[in-house]
Enzyme design. Structure first.
Site, PDB file in Angstrom:
ATOM      1  CB  THR A   1       6.771 -22.280  16.245  1.00  0.00           C
ATOM      2  OG1 THR A   1       6.468 -20.928  16.229  1.00  0.00           O
ATOM      3  CG2 THR A   1       8.208 -22.433  16.180  1.00  0.00           C
TER       4      THR A   1
ATOM      5  CB  VAL B   1       0.715 -17.262  25.519  1.00  0.00           C
ATOM      6  CG1 VAL B   1       1.870 -16.721  24.686  1.00  0.00           C
ATOM      7  CG2 VAL B   1      -0.578 -16.508  25.208  1.00  0.00           C
ATOM      8  N   GLY B   2       2.482 -19.930  24.445  1.00  0.00           N
ATOM      9  CA  GLY B   2       3.761 -20.616  24.557  1.00  0.00           C
ATOM     10  C   GLY B   2       4.936 -19.673  24.399  1.00  0.00           C
TER      11      GLY B   2
ATOM     12  N   GLY C   1       8.756 -26.654  19.335  1.00  0.00           N
ATOM     13  CA  GLY C   1       8.369 -27.709  20.253  1.00  0.00           C
ATOM     14  C   GLY C   1       7.507 -27.211  21.390  1.00  0.00           C
TER      15      GLY C   1
ATOM     16  N   GLY D   1       6.535 -25.188  24.175  1.00  0.00           N
ATOM     17  CA  GLY D   1       7.038 -23.875  24.564  1.00  0.00           C
ATOM     18  C   GLY D   1       7.250 -23.660  26.035  1.00  0.00           C
TER      19      GLY D   1
END
Length: 337
Positions: free
Chosen positions: A197, A226-227, A249, A251
């Protein structure tokens, strides 16, 4: 005489109260002693910070700065971890996650958003135009298109090629620090995945904090995964009385510790930004020591004084800092392992 004195006293008290109210509702262009600063995760944060600084240097709002900053990373087609050009899920769909938060505690988020190149701007509109915090999937896409965003194909040829290579073996093997160019000079082989991210935190001349976080998520992930990046409190958290934090990193481990919120609350207790990040990383190690040795997670924090710091599980994590003195500073984060 007494009535006259009482009248004067009431007048002075009223004037003082009126002054206090006017000062409270005033929106100053700058605050004495506050030095604007912006920080963001990884080496590619340098270019993003420069865009954010264009806003901050002219006494612009930190919220505008972080949005403009991370849009640079979202538009970088050489970056397979953020925005257009990001690696797809295992079914070949590029899905993007993002969130944004301002100094007033307002926040907006999108998750599993397809076909829109700048999810951070959609997240901001969720914050400003809806009563909700998060929109996902088809609903997020519908909202974006209703607000003038153009639908486009986010799967570029190089990312599609990497996905086709991955399909041959379909193995999940994390490669740490792909975002650090000194650690990785080529795009990932097809049987491995990346995770990252760009998280950005900014303090403006008015002394207000904002943050943004955006990603294409874990490469070749399960459809619908989804993280932490779009989750307020996990991938990003801002408290204008204390400071802000963001993460990078894998998630799943950040979500389990509500990492960014934890970092901010530790700063509230008196921890420095670096010490708060270190403690948050230590919590991950304590919960899952074996897993922690195989993955990368890092936290980045900025407090109300403009002090910053980070900590990560593994070596290799870097972050970029930009202020009036330096626009391209890259710092190697400290690590536990």
């Amino acid at each position: 005489m007494n009535s006259r004195r009482q009248f004067i006293k009431k007048t002075l008290v009223g004037a003082a109260a009126a002054t206090a109210v006017s000062q409270a509702i005033a929106v100053p262009g700058s605050r004495k002693g506050v030095k604007p600063i912006v920080i963001s995760t990884w080496d590619f944060g340098v270019a993003a910070n420069k865009a954010a600084w264009e806003v901050l240097k002219d006494n612009g709002r930190s919220l505008d700065a972080v949005e403009q900053g991370v849009k640079v990373a979202e538009a970088d087609l050489s970056n397979p971890t953020v925005g257009k050009g990001g690696y797809p899920d295992r079914d070949g769909h590029v899905t993007l996650d993002a969130c944004i938060m301002d100094e007033l505690g307002n926040c907006g988020s999108v998750a599993a958003l397809e076909h829109i190149a700048h999810p951070i701007s959609v997240a901001r509109l969720v914050m400003e135009k809806t009563p909700h915090v998060m929109l996902v999937g088809e609903g997020a896409l519908q909202f974006a298109m209703e607000n003038g965003f153009e639908r486009e194909n986010l799967l570029i040829p190089s990312s599609e090629k990497a996905w086709q290579e991955w399909l041959k073996e379909k193995k999940y093997k994390p490669i740490m620090n792909i975002e650090n160019k000194s650690f990785n000079t080529e795009r990932l082989p097809g049987n491995q995945y990346n995770h990252d991210t760009i998280g950005m935190l900014a303090l403006d001349a008015a002394g207000n904090l904002s943050g943004a976080c955006t990603t294409s998520g874990m490469a070749f992930k399960m459809r619908g995964r989804v993280g932490d990046s779009p989750i307020i409190g996990a991938g990003l958290y801002i408290d204008n009385e204390v400071g802000g934090a963001t993460s990078t990193g894998v998630g799943e481990e950040v979500i389990r510790t509500v990492g960014s919120f934890l970092v901010v609350e530790l700063m509230r207790q008196g921890y420095s930004p670096e010490a708060a990040c270190k403690e948050a990383v230590a919590r991950i190690v304590k919960k899952k020591p074996d897993t922690a040795r195989e993955i990368q997670v890092g936290f980045l924090a900025l407090n109300k004084k403009g002090e910053y710091g980070s900590y990560a599980l593994q070596s290799g994590f870097t972050y970029a800092v930009c202020d009036a003195q330096k626009q391209d500073l890259v710092i190697k984060g400290k690590h536990i392992f």
